[in-house]
Design a protein around this motif. Structure first.
Motif, mmCIF file in Angstrom:
data_model
loop_
_atom_site.group_PDB
_atom_site.id
_atom_site.type_symbol
_atom_site.label_atom_id
_atom_site.label_comp_id
_atom_site.label_asym_id
_atom_site.label_seq_id
_atom_site.Cartn_x
_atom_site.Cartn_y
_atom_site.Cartn_z
ATOM 1 N N LEU A 19 0.825 -1.206 0.000
ATOM 2 C CA LEU A 19 0.000 0.000 0.000
ATOM 3 C C LEU A 19 0.861 1.259 0.000
ATOM 4 O O LEU A 19 0.566 2.219 -0.709
ATOM 5 C CB LEU A 19 -0.912 0.025 1.228
ATOM 6 N N TRP A 22 2.342 1.775 -3.482
ATOM 7 C CA TRP A 22 1.281 2.219 -4.382
ATOM 8 C C TRP A 22 0.937 3.683 -4.107
ATOM 9 O O TRP A 22 0.800 4.492 -5.024
ATOM 10 C CB TRP A 22 0.069 1.324 -4.189
ATOM 11 N N ALA A 23 0.806 4.033 -2.841
ATOM 12 C CA ALA A 23 0.498 5.413 -2.466
ATOM 13 C C ALA A 23 1.598 6.358 -2.958
ATOM 14 O O ALA A 23 1.312 7.430 -3.499
ATOM 15 C CB ALA A 23 0.348 5.524 -0.949
ATOM 16 N N GLN A 25 3.550 6.003 -5.500
ATOM 17 C CA GLN A 25 3.471 6.128 -6.954
ATOM 18 C C GLN A 25 2.349 7.080 -7.372
ATOM 19 O O GLN A 25 2.425 7.703 -8.424
ATOM 20 C CB GLN A 25 3.251 4.752 -7.589
ATOM 21 N N GLU A 26 1.314 7.185 -6.559
ATOM 22 C CA GLU A 26 0.186 8.064 -6.879
ATOM 23 C C GLU A 26 0.252 9.376 -6.103
ATOM 24 O O GLU A 26 -0.729 10.126 -6.069
ATOM 25 C CB GLU A 26 -1.128 7.326 -6.609
ATOM 26 N N ARG A 28 0.301 10.031 -2.908
ATOM 27 C CA ARG A 28 -0.594 10.107 -1.755
ATOM 28 C C ARG A 28 0.130 9.561 -0.539
ATOM 29 O O ARG A 28 1.072 8.792 -0.663
ATOM 30 C CB ARG A 28 -1.840 9.237 -1.967
ATOM 31 N N SER A 29 -0.363 9.919 0.627
ATOM 32 C CA SER A 29 0.121 9.273 1.844
ATOM 33 C C SER A 29 -0.509 7.879 1.909
ATOM 34 O O SER A 29 -1.514 7.603 1.229
ATOM 35 C CB SER A 29 -0.281 10.080 3.076
ATOM 36 N N THR A 30 0.047 7.025 2.734
ATOM 37 C CA THR A 30 -0.534 5.685 2.889
ATOM 38 C C THR A 30 -1.955 5.802 3.426
ATOM 39 O O THR A 30 -2.871 5.109 2.974
ATOM 40 C CB THR A 30 0.338 4.833 3.827
ATOM 41 N N GLN A 33 -4.266 6.825 0.701
ATOM 42 C CA GLN A 33 -4.471 5.719 -0.237
ATOM 43 C C GLN A 33 -5.496 4.737 0.320
ATOM 44 O O GLN A 33 -6.367 4.259 -0.413
ATOM 45 C CB GLN A 33 -3.141 5.004 -0.523
ATOM 46 N N PHE A 36 -8.871 6.321 -0.031
ATOM 47 C CA PHE A 36 -9.250 6.303 -1.442
ATOM 48 C C PHE A 36 -9.787 4.917 -1.828
ATOM 49 O O PHE A 36 -10.841 4.796 -2.464
ATOM 50 C CB PHE A 36 -8.034 6.668 -2.301
ATOM 51 N N LEU A 37 -9.075 3.875 -1.435
ATOM 52 C CA LEU A 37 -9.492 2.518 -1.790
ATOM 53 C C LEU A 37 -10.781 2.114 -1.085
ATOM 54 O O LEU A 37 -11.649 1.455 -1.688
ATOM 55 C CB LEU A 37 -8.366 1.532 -1.470
ATOM 56 N N ARG A 40 -13.604 3.865 -2.867
ATOM 57 C CA ARG A 40 -13.874 3.241 -4.165
ATOM 58 C C ARG A 40 -14.626 1.924 -3.975
ATOM 59 O O ARG A 40 -15.564 1.637 -4.725
ATOM 60 C CB ARG A 40 -12.562 3.016 -4.923
#
Length: 86
Positions: A19, A22-23, A25-26, A28-30, A33, A36-37, A40
């Motif tokens: 996580l 991934w965060a 790369q986008e 965002r903070s963990t 992220q 966000f998930l 969604r």
């Protein structure tokens, strides 16, 4: 803005690391992220509450674009006007 809930979340270290990557790369903070998930997933399941606010934007505000002025535009080819164009 209303106060945000604080939640203690226990994750497998490998899941947390994935996580966090991934965060990053986008950009965002963990924590962002994860939110966000979760949002969604709630939306995909049709369970997003109507009263849920939007995710607050963090960081520096975007710079507004100056209004475009056609009168100050340079020639498109980047050169100076030739004799026929004067």
């Amino acid at each position: 803005m209303p106060d945000r809930k604080k939640v203690l979340l226990r994750l497998d270290p490998a899941v947390h690391d994935a996580l966090a990557r991934w965060a990053g790369q986008e950009l965002r903070s963990t924590n962002a992220q994860i939110e966000f998930l979760l949002r969604r997933a709630l939306d995909d399941a049709g369970r997003m509450p109507k009263e849920a606010g939007v995710i607050p934007r963090r960081g520096r505000p975007r710079r507004s674009r100056p209004e475009e002025d056609d009168s100050a535009e340079e020639p498109r080819d980047g050169g100076t006007p030739g004799p026929a164009e004067e």
